[in-house]
Design a protein around this motif. Sequence first.
Motif, PDB file in Angstrom:
ATOM      1  N   ASP A 264       0.920  -1.042   0.047  1.00 14.84           N
ATOM      2  CA  ASP A 264      -0.018   0.035   0.064  1.00 14.84           C
ATOM      3  C   ASP A 264       0.971   1.225  -0.110  1.00 14.84           C
ATOM      4  N   ILE A 265       1.831   1.061   0.748  1.00 14.02           N
ATOM      5  CA  ILE A 265       2.680   2.215   1.193  1.00 14.02           C
ATOM      6  C   ILE A 265       4.117   2.177   0.612  1.00 14.02           C
ATOM      7  N   ALA A 266       4.894   2.901  -0.093  1.00 18.93           N
ATOM      8  CA  ALA A 266       6.097   2.397  -0.322  1.00 18.93           C
ATOM      9  C   ALA A 266       7.035   3.483   0.567  1.00 18.93           C
ATOM     10  N   LEU A 267       8.084   3.152   1.286  1.00 17.97           N
ATOM     11  CA  LEU A 267       8.984   4.043   2.027  1.00 17.97           C
ATOM     12  C   LEU A 267      10.290   3.819   1.161  1.00 17.97           C
ATOM     13  N   VAL A 268      10.393   5.102   0.522  1.00 23.82           N
ATOM     14  CA  VAL A 268      11.521   5.068  -0.064  1.00 23.82           C
ATOM     15  C   VAL A 268      12.762   5.923   0.772  1.00 23.82           C
ATOM     16  N   LEU A 269      13.836   5.135   1.034  1.00 26.47           N
ATOM     17  CA  LEU A 269      14.922   5.698   1.909  1.00 26.47           C
ATOM     18  C   LEU A 269      15.882   6.432   0.939  1.00 26.47           C
ATOM     19  N   ILE A 270      16.500   7.640   1.511  1.00 33.85           N
ATOM     20  CA  ILE A 270      17.433   8.238   1.004  1.00 33.85           C
ATOM     21  C   ILE A 270      18.540   8.292   1.880  1.00 33.85           C
ATOM     22  N   ASP A 271      20.002   8.445   1.459  1.00 33.80           N
ATOM     23  CA  ASP A 271      20.952   8.496   2.090  1.00 33.80           C
ATOM     24  C   ASP A 271      21.314   9.807   2.630  1.00 33.80           C
ATOM     25  N   ALA A 272      21.316  10.473   3.766  1.00 34.77           N
ATOM     26  CA  ALA A 272      21.536  11.891   4.140  1.00 34.77           C
ATOM     27  C   ALA A 272      22.877  12.303   3.856  1.00 34.77           C
ATOM     28  N   GLU A 273      23.925  11.325   3.976  1.00 28.94           N
ATOM     29  CA  GLU A 273      25.216  11.750   3.597  1.00 28.94           C
ATOM     30  C   GLU A 273      25.697  11.817   2.149  1.00 28.94           C
ATOM     31  N   GLU A 274      25.046  10.851   1.329  1.00 34.86           N
ATOM     32  CA  GLU A 274      25.225  11.013  -0.010  1.00 34.86           C
ATOM     33  C   GLU A 274      24.129  11.757  -0.838  1.00 34.86           C
ATOM     34  N   GLY A 275      23.025  12.072  -0.196  1.00 30.95           N
ATOM     35  CA  GLY A 275      22.387  13.112  -1.085  1.00 30.95           C
ATOM     36  C   GLY A 275      21.350  12.385  -2.032  1.00 30.95           C
ATOM     37  N   ILE A 276      20.528  12.820  -2.705  1.00 31.74           N
ATOM     38  CA  ILE A 276      19.391  12.231  -3.657  1.00 31.74           C
ATOM     39  C   ILE A 276      20.291  11.945  -5.020  1.00 31.74           C
ATOM     40  N   THR A 277      20.113  11.221  -5.485  1.00 32.38           N
ATOM     41  CA  THR A 277      20.379  10.430  -6.621  1.00 32.38           C
ATOM     42  C   THR A 277      19.364  10.307  -7.663  1.00 32.38           C
ATOM     43  N   GLU A 278      19.663  10.311  -9.123  1.00 30.87           N
ATOM     44  CA  GLU A 278      18.789  10.081 -10.079  1.00 30.87           C
ATOM     45  C   GLU A 278      18.192   8.532  -9.888  1.00 30.87           C
ATOM     46  N   GLN A 279      18.985   8.004  -9.564  1.00 29.48           N
ATOM     47  CA  GLN A 279      18.250   6.377  -9.141  1.00 29.48           C
ATOM     48  C   GLN A 279      17.073   6.656  -8.101  1.00 29.48           C
ATOM     49  N   ASP A 280      17.345   7.568  -6.917  1.00 23.64           N
ATOM     50  CA  ASP A 280      16.353   7.744  -6.242  1.00 23.64           C
ATOM     51  C   ASP A 280      15.119   8.286  -6.812  1.00 23.64           C
ATOM     52  N   THR A 281      15.289   9.266  -7.684  1.00 22.65           N
ATOM     53  CA  THR A 281      14.232   9.772  -8.220  1.00 22.65           C
ATOM     54  C   THR A 281      13.466   9.100  -9.077  1.00 22.65           C
ATOM     55  N   LYS A 282      14.300   8.038  -9.657  1.00 22.54           N
ATOM     56  CA  LYS A 282      13.479   7.123 -10.659  1.00 22.54           C
ATOM     57  C   LYS A 282      12.447   6.037  -9.706  1.00 22.54           C
ATOM     58  N   VAL A 283      13.168   5.458  -8.784  1.00 25.46           N
ATOM     59  CA  VAL A 283      12.359   4.816  -7.617  1.00 25.46           C
ATOM     60  C   VAL A 283      11.069   5.360  -7.424  1.00 25.46           C
ATOM     61  N   ILE A 284      11.243   6.690  -6.872  1.00 25.06           N
ATOM     62  CA  ILE A 284      10.193   7.442  -6.393  1.00 25.06           C
ATOM     63  C   ILE A 284       8.893   7.681  -7.696  1.00 25.06           C
ATOM     64  N   GLY A 285       9.597   8.071  -8.641  1.00 25.84           N
ATOM     65  CA  GLY A 285       8.850   7.973  -9.897  1.00 25.84           C
ATOM     66  C   GLY A 285       7.811   6.579 -10.166  1.00 25.84           C
ATOM     67  N   TYR A 286       8.621   5.725  -9.955  1.00 21.45           N
ATOM     68  CA  TYR A 286       7.946   4.235 -10.166  1.00 21.45           C
ATOM     69  C   TYR A 286       6.750   4.190  -8.998  1.00 21.45           C
ATOM     70  N   THR A 287       7.019   4.548  -7.951  1.00 17.06           N
ATOM     71  CA  THR A 287       5.957   4.609  -6.727  1.00 17.06           C
ATOM     72  C   THR A 287       4.835   5.239  -7.483  1.00 17.06           C
ATOM     73  N   GLN A 288       4.754   6.559  -7.972  1.00 17.48           N
ATOM     74  CA  GLN A 288       3.597   7.267  -8.449  1.00 17.48           C
ATOM     75  C   GLN A 288       3.233   6.350  -9.806  1.00 17.48           C
ATOM     76  N   ASP A 289       3.845   5.956 -10.557  1.00 17.30           N
ATOM     77  CA  ASP A 289       3.318   5.249 -11.767  1.00 17.30           C
ATOM     78  C   ASP A 289       2.515   4.207 -11.332  1.00 17.30           C
ATOM     79  N   GLN A 290       2.771   3.454 -10.237  1.00 15.33           N
ATOM     80  CA  GLN A 290       1.917   2.257  -9.899  1.00 15.33           C
ATOM     81  C   GLN A 290       0.964   2.890  -8.890  1.00 15.33           C
TER      82      GLN A 290
END
Length: 445
Positions: A264-290
């Motif tokens: 039901d709910i996707a918890l997407v984890l971001i690494d605070a030290e590394e920051g947000i990457t293109e791969q993170d935004t892709k996974v976030i996008g996939y959550t909304q696609d579905q």
Amino acid sequence: MTNDNATLVALIGRPNVGKSTLFNRMVKRRDALVDPTPGVTRDRHYARVSWEEHPFILVDTGGIDDEDDTITNHIRHQALLAIEEADVIFFLMDGREGLTPSDIEIVDLLRRTEKKVFFIVNKIDSPEIEDALLAPFWELGVDQLWALSGDHGYGYQTLMEGLLPYLEKTDLQTELPDNTMRIAFLGRPNVGKSSMVNAIIGQERMVVSDIAGTTRDSVDTLVTRDPYTYLLIDTAGIRRKGKTTDKLEKFSVLKALKALGRCDIALVLIDAEEGITEQDTKVIGYTQDQGRALIVLINKWDLIKDDKKRQEQLMQEVEIAIKFIPFAPVLKVSALTGTGIKRLFPEIGKVHRQFHQRFPTAALNRLLADAVARHEPPYYHGRRLKFYYTAQLGTAPPLFAVVASDPKGIHFSYQRYLTNCFREGLGLDKVPVRLLFRERSGRKK
């Protein structure tokens, strides 16, 4: 909502062999849902597809790996990815161009897998030319070649009938208590998914039971925290050591895709030290696609807790990444120190309630009438658009049909206006909201 363990079918092959054409043919029956989150995933390289009521996930691996690499390396990585992650592999070759050294190399790789592989010779448009174009490919020594025209559909029905036995729904679905909240932990490798699950389980008043074998792609834990039950799906999964390379780790999105069908709910984890990457935004996008509900967890916050400048910079990065999904809650957490984890459960509860909420039709029609009165719809072909009524079609996510005089004439900006009115009027401030615009049945054009 689907809770099936959908088979994952991967398309691989050299550039220009027709992967996208076949992908589009297989996906063409998409419902015209208006998604209020434009620009989240402009490049759609996967889709949830159904053939004769057997759901599966189709992935065009060529679209996921955009490394500027030599073609042979590029396709080798796709093949390794498919062997590692997919259940069924469609390997496409070009019947017009004939057999290439690259094809031969990939077939050698694919021979070593126990996965089902369909060796498909594309661009064969008719039975008259089939034998002649297939001839050079028989030297590969494979048991079966599938002649296909992704463009014209020749051989398509036969191919899909061949796929059907591999799409049988698995019977691994475990009976869960009513109203269990299904939560998937997604994110790049080493971002702390398993640590976060362990930190949650370590909280007081937790009753924990592992669910073995729900799916080979994830580890499921059933957690009870009176009076609520949660299924925690950890997509870190269990990798066989030595079977994968760093290069393949970026394709952890495939695990995410399977988990998204079950949560039901996707918890997407971001690494605070590394920051947000293109791969993170892709996974976030996939959550909304579905159409999943989303909570963004900035993990390892303890590593930047004394660096105010880095905190501000990171929060700006996250804000930009989810600008099309402003409803998603963002929490600062640390699996290591336990920071923020107590706030997680109340937030999950609110999101889950909204995600499954139902509304009376009379209230929805009042809301629509008020919205239209406040901001009149535009003209289309010389007539002002009319909105007749609305009704809720489903939940998870909340989905509403809006019946209008000519849905094609509703400009995107007005669709977004109505979506926002529904969101505000119904108090759905933490979940995706979808409107489906329909024409009144029985009306002649």
